[in-house]
Design a protein around this motif. Structure first.
Motif, PDB file in Angstrom:
ATOM      1  N   GLN A  14       0.799  -1.231   0.000  1.00 42.43           N
ATOM      2  CA  GLN A  14       0.000   0.000   0.000  1.00 42.43           C
ATOM      3  C   GLN A  14       0.832   1.281   0.000  1.00 42.43           C
ATOM      4  O   GLN A  14       0.487   2.233  -0.699  1.00 42.43           O
ATOM      5  N   PRO A  15       1.922   1.379   0.780  1.00 39.75           N
ATOM      6  CA  PRO A  15       2.696   2.626   0.731  1.00 39.75           C
ATOM      7  C   PRO A  15       3.193   2.955  -0.676  1.00 39.75           C
ATOM      8  O   PRO A  15       3.226   4.129  -1.053  1.00 39.75           O
ATOM      9  N   GLY A  19       3.847   6.853  -0.883  1.00 43.79           N
ATOM     10  CA  GLY A  19       4.325   7.371   0.390  1.00 43.79           C
ATOM     11  C   GLY A  19       3.812   8.752   0.742  1.00 43.79           C
ATOM     12  O   GLY A  19       4.352   9.402   1.647  1.00 43.79           O
ATOM     13  N   ARG A  20       2.753   9.206   0.068  1.00 41.94           N
ATOM     14  CA  ARG A  20       2.288  10.578   0.304  1.00 41.94           C
ATOM     15  C   ARG A  20       1.502  10.711   1.596  1.00 41.94           C
ATOM     16  O   ARG A  20       1.217  11.833   2.042  1.00 41.94           O
ATOM     17  N   LYS A  49      10.699   2.570   3.614  1.00 41.02           N
ATOM     18  CA  LYS A  49      11.079   3.227   2.364  1.00 41.02           C
ATOM     19  C   LYS A  49      10.690   4.692   2.378  1.00 41.02           C
ATOM     20  O   LYS A  49      11.328   5.532   1.747  1.00 41.02           O
ATOM     21  N   TYR A  50       9.618   4.982   3.111  1.00 41.25           N
ATOM     22  CA  TYR A  50       9.091   6.346   3.175  1.00 41.25           C
ATOM     23  C   TYR A  50       9.138   6.835   4.628  1.00 41.25           C
ATOM     24  O   TYR A  50       9.006   6.039   5.551  1.00 41.25           O
ATOM     25  N   PRO A  51       9.267   8.136   4.847  1.00 38.15           N
ATOM     26  CA  PRO A  51       9.310   8.680   6.216  1.00 38.15           C
ATOM     27  C   PRO A  51       7.911   8.819   6.810  1.00 38.15           C
ATOM     28  O   PRO A  51       7.442   9.910   7.132  1.00 38.15           O
ATOM     29  N   TRP A  80       0.120  -1.746   7.797  1.00 32.56           N
ATOM     30  CA  TRP A  80       0.063  -2.325   6.434  1.00 32.56           C
ATOM     31  C   TRP A  80       1.301  -3.177   6.178  1.00 32.56           C
ATOM     32  O   TRP A  80       2.124  -2.870   5.324  1.00 32.56           O
ATOM     33  N   TYR A  81       1.360  -4.292   6.906  1.00 33.75           N
ATOM     34  CA  TYR A  81       2.442  -5.257   6.728  1.00 33.75           C
ATOM     35  C   TYR A  81       1.932  -6.646   6.338  1.00 33.75           C
ATOM     36  O   TYR A  81       2.648  -7.632   6.451  1.00 33.75           O
TER      37      TYR A  81
END
Length: 322
Positions: free
Chosen positions: A158-159, A164-165, A202-204, A227-228
């Motif tokens: 999902q990210p 990643g927004r 991957k995203y902050p 979301w894992y």
């Protein structure tokens, strides 16, 4: 029969779902669609017989347009909402209403000043299972509510899908924060949240969270939001709700929904619900029948405050008063 002419702004996955839902509602006419992607715009307009607009401001001038569904990315809800209010159009805006308290309040004030309906799209309220939970608590079937536990977990992909927004709290958590408040029937007073960081992101953004929420009636809520789930998960999600009362408990599991499909290619739990049709119909009926907004701007604002409080708590490692 009175009907409502509706336009949809934002034609991503959820915008497409709203277009489909509106096409199934007898009192709704999908007359206009708007998006910056010309290919998606033209394909969608052709599919539903709607007028395409690459600029939502221009769509506001569409003849007989009465209401809009705003399904743009979370961070850019404010401007379309303000434009619609200024044009006198009723508004159904996807959750979250906005990503800041200030923008949420600005949207609410604009709708009130223009005397247009403002509804926030909390689709969870339209699943029959969650409605049953709400009704059971309201009837007193469980006695006094002691605690409520919610789980909303989604695929690990999902990210990437949202680039990643946004983090998992605004993307998923806002659903259950609203649902817990709605079902418990009490206002939240504080939130404490922890976010797992054992795996590099991957995203902050926050990805796996547990929140503890206190309500004014003394009930306590716990929300597991993340979301894992593996990409090959048979349902693609794991949504649960447990309500504990002084005289009973209620447990809700959305993952299987009563049907399992096992074949040589793998296992699936087909999604059987159609809550978006019910949500959009509620909006259409509220406008045409001049009823109250089924899910108010204030409801949206409280959920935003809860998410922001949880995010603040992650950073401070302290409970946050709401």
């Amino acid at each position: 029969m009175n009907t409502l002419n509706v336009g949809v702004i934002g034609l991503g996955e959820i915008g497409q779902a709203h277009c489909d839902a509106l096409s199934h509602i007898e009192r709704a006419n999908l007359v206009a669609v708007a998006d910056v992607d010309e290919t998606v715009l033209e394909d969608t307009a052709k599919k539903y017989g709607a007028t395409p607009y690459s600029d939502y401001e221009a769509m506001m001038e569409h003849d007989d347009l009465q209401a809009v569904v705003i399904a743009t990315p979370d961070a850019i809800h404010k401007d379309p909402c303000l434009s619609a209010a200024a044009a006198g159009k009723h508004i159904l805006v996807e959750k979250p209403i906005a990503m800041t308290v200030e923008e949420s309040e600005e949207i609410i004030q604009a709708a009130e000043a223009a005397n247009v309906k403002l509804m926030v799209g909390f689709t969870v309220r339209y699943f029959s299972q969650y409605i049953h939970a709400k009704d059971a608590v309201a009837r007193g079937d469980l006695g006094d509510v002691i605690s409520v536990f919610a789980r909303r977990t989604n695929l690990i992909t999902q990210p990437d899908r949202v680039n990643g927004r946004t983090g998992v709290m605004f993307f998923l958590g806002v659903h259950d924060f609203d649902a817990m408040r709605w079902i418990v029937g009490s206002e939240p007073v504080s939130v404490y949240c922890e976010s797992a960081n054992a795996v590099d992101s991957k995203y902050p953004i926050e990805n796996e969270t547990f929140s503890i929420i206190r309500f004014t009636n003394g009930a306590i809520g716990c929300a597991h939001i993340g979301w894992y789930l593996p990409a090959n998960h048979p349902a693609g999600f794991d949504f649960k709700l447990d309500v504990t009362g002084s005289q009973g408990i209620l447990s809700l599991d959305m993952m299987k929904q009563g049907i399992e499909l096992h074949t040589t290619s793998g296992s699936r739990y087909p999604f059987m619900a159609a809550p978006l049709i019910a949500e959009d119909k509620d909006f259409v009926d509220a406008v045409l029948d001049d009823g109250p907004s089924p899910v108010s701007g204030h409801d949206g604002l409280v959920a935003v405050r809860m998410v922001l409080g949880a995010l603040e708590s992650i950073e401070s490692n302290q409970p946050v008063k709401l």
